[in-house]
Design a protein around this motif. Structure first.
Motif, mmCIF file in Angstrom:
data_model
loop_
_atom_site.group_PDB
_atom_site.id
_atom_site.type_symbol
_atom_site.label_atom_id
_atom_site.label_comp_id
_atom_site.label_asym_id
_atom_site.label_seq_id
_atom_site.Cartn_x
_atom_site.Cartn_y
_atom_site.Cartn_z
ATOM 1 N N LYS A 270 -1.448 -12.264 -1.910
ATOM 2 C CA LYS A 270 -1.989 -11.839 -3.199
ATOM 3 C C LYS A 270 -2.019 -10.320 -3.367
ATOM 4 O O LYS A 270 -1.963 -9.811 -4.482
ATOM 5 N N ASN A 271 -2.163 -9.594 -2.245
ATOM 6 C CA ASN A 271 -2.261 -8.141 -2.374
ATOM 7 C C ASN A 271 -0.914 -7.434 -2.389
ATOM 8 O O ASN A 271 -0.857 -6.205 -2.356
ATOM 9 N N VAL A 272 0.179 -8.201 -2.433
ATOM 10 C CA VAL A 272 1.507 -7.584 -2.543
ATOM 11 C C VAL A 272 1.803 -7.299 -4.009
ATOM 12 O O VAL A 272 1.736 -8.196 -4.857
ATOM 13 N N ILE A 273 2.103 -6.059 -4.303
ATOM 14 C CA ILE A 273 2.416 -5.643 -5.676
ATOM 15 C C ILE A 273 3.778 -4.956 -5.665
ATOM 16 O O ILE A 273 4.044 -4.108 -4.815
ATOM 17 N N VAL A 274 4.633 -5.339 -6.599
ATOM 18 C CA VAL A 274 5.929 -4.670 -6.734
ATOM 19 C C VAL A 274 5.783 -3.536 -7.734
ATOM 20 O O VAL A 274 5.379 -3.755 -8.884
ATOM 21 N N GLU A 275 6.059 -2.336 -7.291
ATOM 22 C CA GLU A 275 6.033 -1.156 -8.170
ATOM 23 C C GLU A 275 7.353 -0.421 -8.044
ATOM 24 O O GLU A 275 7.845 -0.233 -6.930
ATOM 25 N N ALA B 101 0.169 -5.474 4.354
ATOM 26 C CA ALA B 101 0.218 -6.059 3.008
ATOM 27 C C ALA B 101 0.814 -7.463 3.032
ATOM 28 O O ALA B 101 0.370 -8.348 2.290
ATOM 29 N N TRP B 102 1.808 -7.666 3.890
ATOM 30 C CA TRP B 102 2.491 -8.966 3.936
ATOM 31 C C TRP B 102 1.926 -9.888 5.010
ATOM 32 O O TRP B 102 2.464 -10.976 5.237
ATOM 33 N N GLN C 169 5.558 1.124 0.111
ATOM 34 C CA GLN C 169 5.905 0.429 -1.124
ATOM 35 C C GLN C 169 7.389 0.097 -1.166
ATOM 36 O O GLN C 169 7.795 -0.990 -1.613
ATOM 37 N N SER D 45 7.870 -2.819 1.165
ATOM 38 C CA SER D 45 7.286 -4.019 0.566
ATOM 39 C C SER D 45 8.175 -4.556 -0.561
ATOM 40 O O SER D 45 8.355 -5.773 -0.696
ATOM 41 N N ASN D 46 8.735 -3.659 -1.359
ATOM 42 C CA ASN D 46 9.653 -4.085 -2.422
ATOM 43 C C ASN D 46 10.866 -4.808 -1.839
ATOM 44 O O ASN D 46 11.340 -5.821 -2.379
ATOM 45 N N TYR E 158 9.928 -8.234 -0.794
ATOM 46 C CA TYR E 158 9.760 -9.103 -1.962
ATOM 47 C C TYR E 158 11.119 -9.645 -2.427
ATOM 48 O O TYR E 158 11.276 -10.837 -2.705
#
Length: 500
Positions: free
Chosen positions: A4-9, A195-196, A450, A453-454, A457
Motif C-alpha cells: 500500500k505504501n508504494v507510490i509511483v511518481e 517500501a516493497w 523512487q 521503486s518505479n 512497479y
C-alpha cells in the motif's frame, strides 16, 4: 500485490536525457507552434508567456516510423524547419547484454513506472542465455483469470522451522558493499526494499549505521574477508548471507582498489585508508558440508533470534548440483546461485566469460537434482547474475528458480551507463559506484529509491501480464515449467522455446 505504501511518481533523471532520436529546428522556424498542436507525444512545446519554441523533448519522439502517421511533424511543417536524426550519444551506448535500447527502456521505467511503447525492454542482443528463450504465449487470450488475483509473492523459508518470511515480489537486491557503491546508493536501495517489503544485502563492506533504520529489510552479508562484520551487525538481521563466491569471478575472491578505500570506507572495514583490500577465496575454515554447517550453527547461536534465516551465496561451477545439495544438508534456508553474467566493472572479463557455468544451465541442473533428491520443496532457490528485465525474472523461474536477486538493473535505474569505470580513480562519474565525497552527492537517496521503486512497479505489472498470458494465477506454478513436460497442453515441452 503491490504494498500500500508504494507510490509511483514521475522521477526524471538528474544527470542527462539520452534519447534515441534528436529533434531540432532550423533557422527557417518561425515559432508558429503548429507542431505542438499536432504531435500527440509531447515532443514540441512553447512555454506559457514565451514567443519562442522550447527545446524539443527528443526522448518522446518515436523517430522515422512516425512517417506513417497523419500527424508527422516533419511533413506537416509549412517551413520544413524540423529535423529528426539518430542521436550520436545513443549510438555509442550499451553492449550485447545491456543494449542501448535496454538501457533507455530501464531509464524510462525508472522515470515513469511503466515500460516504453517503442523501445525493446524485454531482451538484449547476446544471442544466448535468456535472450534466446521465448515464452509460448497463447495466440488468443482467454480472459479466465482476474489479473488482480494473480499472486507474485514467494516465501524465503520452506523448512519446518525458522521465521516465515514472505516477500510480495519474487526478487530482492544483491549484496553491493560500501566502497563498491556509495552510501547514498546503499540507502536508496534500502528505502526501495523497505517500501516493497523485500530485502537488500549489505555486501561485504560492513554495515553503515545509516542503514540501521531499515534493518528489518537488510540482509547482513558475511564473506571471506569479514570486513566490518560484528556480532552487532549480525544480530541486526532477519537473514544472514554467507558469501562463498561470486559468479562473475569465482575462485578469485574480491578486491577493492586503493583509490576507493577512503577513510570512511577503511574505518568501517577496520583497515588502512588508500590501501587495496583483498577478500580471499575461499573460507579457509570451510572445506566440507560439516564445516559449512558449523558456520550456519555459529551464526544461529550468535543471534538472539533463533528463527533467523541463513542464505548461502555460491557461484555456478560444473558440479553446482552437488554444491546445492550440500547447502541443503548444511541447514541453509536460501540457496543463491550466482551466474557469470553479472558483476560490475571490477570483475575481469576473462573470469566472467570463461569460468562459471551460464546461469540458465545451472538453474535447471540444480532444480532437477533437488527434485530427484526429494528436498526441492525445503529450500528456497534464488538466482542472480545478469537479471536485467521482468522477462529475465520470469524465465529464471520457469527454468526452476523460486525467485531472483538483482543488482546492476538498480544501478542502471539510477543512471548507470555501464561505462565500466567503477574501479578507476574516483569511480563512477555519476556517483553511483564511487566513494568520492563530491560525486556521491549526485545520487540523493530519496530520488534513487523512487527510481528503483518505479522500476519494480513496472516489472511487477509485466510479470503479472506474463502469468496472465500463460494462464497461471500464481508465480509458484511457473517454477520449473519452462522446458519440462509439466504443461503438455502447450505441446509437451513446457512454456519456453528457443529463439523466435
Amino acid at each position: 500485490m503491490v504494498p500500500k505504501n508504494v507510490i509511483v511518481e514521475r522521477t526524471p533523471s538528474e544527470f542527462w536525457s539520452i534519447s534515441k532520436y534528436k529533434v531540432s529546428y532550423t533557422d527557417a522556424c518561425i515559432d508558429c507552434s503548429l507542431c505542438e498542436n499536432i504531435c500527440p507525444y509531447g515532443v514540441h512545446m512553447r512555454l506559457s508567456g514565451h514567443l519562442k519554441m522550447h527545446q524539443p523533448n527528443s526522448s518522446n519522439c518515436i523517430g522515422p516510423k512516425c512517417k506513417e502517421n497523419p500527424f508527422y511533424c516533419v511533413s506537416l511543417c509549412p517551413y520544413n524547419a524540423i529535423c529528426i536524426e539518430s542521436n550520436s550519444d545513443y549510438m555509442v551506448l550499451g553492449d550485447s547484454m545491456w543494449t542501448r535500447d535496454l538501457l533507455l527502456a530501464t531509464w524510462y521505467q525508472a522515470e515513469t513506472g511503466e515500460p516504453p511503447s517503442d523501445i525493446e525492454y524485454r531482451i538484449g542482443n547476446s544471442g544466448g542465455g535468456f535472450d534466446n528463450l521465448r515464452f509460448k504465449f497463447e495466440k488468443e487470450f482467454k480472459d479466465r483469470i482476474d489479473k488482480e488475483k494473480i499472486k507474485t509473492s514467494i516465501t524465503l523459508n520452506k523448512r519446518s522451522y525458522g521465521a516465515r518470511i514472505n516477500i510480495p515480489i519474487p526478487w530482492y537486491s544483491a549484496g553491493m558493499s560500501f566502497g563498491s557503491i556509495s552510501l547514498n546508493m546503499m540507502l536508496a536501495r534500502a528505502m526501495a526494499a523497505q517500501a516493497w517489503n523485500t530485502f537488500v544485502s549489505t555486501g561485504e563492506g560492513g554495515y553503515p549505521e545509516q542503514l540501521v533504520p531499515y534493518k528489518d529489510n537488510v540482509i547482513t552479508q558475511l564473506a571471506t574477508g569479514q570486513f566490518g562484520v560484528t556480532e552487532e551487525t549480525i544480530n541486526y538481521a532477519r537473514i544472514v548471507e554467507i558469501k562463498y563466491a561470486q559468479g562473475a569471478k569465482p575462485g578469485l575472491g574480491g578486491h577493492l582498489l586503493a583509490d576507493k578505500v577512503t577513510p570512511d570506507v577503511a574505518n568501517l572495514r577496520e583497515s588502512v585508508p588508500w590501501h587495496t583490500l583483498f577478500s580471499p577465496f575461499p573460507f579457509h575454515s570451510v572445506y566440507s558440508v560439516e564445516d559449512h554447517k558449523k558456520h550456519v550453527d555459529w551464526i544461529i547461536a550468535m543471534n538472539p533470534d533463533p528463527d533467523i534465516l541463513i542464505s548461502a551465496k555460491v557461484s555456478s561451477p560444473t558440479d553446482i548440483e552437488m554444491v546445492a545439495v550440500g547447502c541443503y544438508h548444511a541447514g541453509v534456508n536460501i540457496l543463491n546461485v550466482d551466474g557469470s553474467y553479472g558483476g560490475t566493472g571490477a570483475a575481469p572479463d576473462i573470469a566472467k566469460k570463461n569460468i562459471a557455468m551460464p546461469i540458465e544451465y545451472a538453474i535447471q541442473k540444480v532444480h532437477r537434482f533437488l527434485v530427484d533428491e526429494g528436498v526441492r520443496d525445503e529450500l528456497t532457490f534464488m538466482v542472480s547474475g545478469g537479471i536485467r528485465t521482468a522477462y529475465d525474472i520470469a524465465k529464471a523461474i520457469a527454468l526452476g528458480a523460486d525467485g531472483v536477486i538483482i543488482g546492476t538493473a538498480e544501478l542502471v535505474a539510477c543512471g548507470c551507463t555501464r561505462c565500466g569505470n567503477c574501479e578507476s580513480g574516483r569511480g563512477c562519474p555519476y556517483g553511483i559506484a564511487s566513494t568520492d565525497h563530491e560525486l556521491v552527492e549526485l545520487v540523493q537517496p530519496n530520488w534513487g529509491a523512487q527510481r528503483i521503486s518505479n522500476l519494480y512497479y513496472s516489472w511487477n505489472n509485466q510479470l503479472i501480464d506474463i502469468l496472465w498470458r500463460l494462464g497461471l494465477d500464481d508465480v509458484a506454478d511457473l517454477r520449473g515449467a519452462g522446458l519440462s513436460e509439466k504443461y503438455k497442453k502447450y505441446g509437451g515441452k513446457g512454456l519456453l522455446k528457443f529463439g523466435g
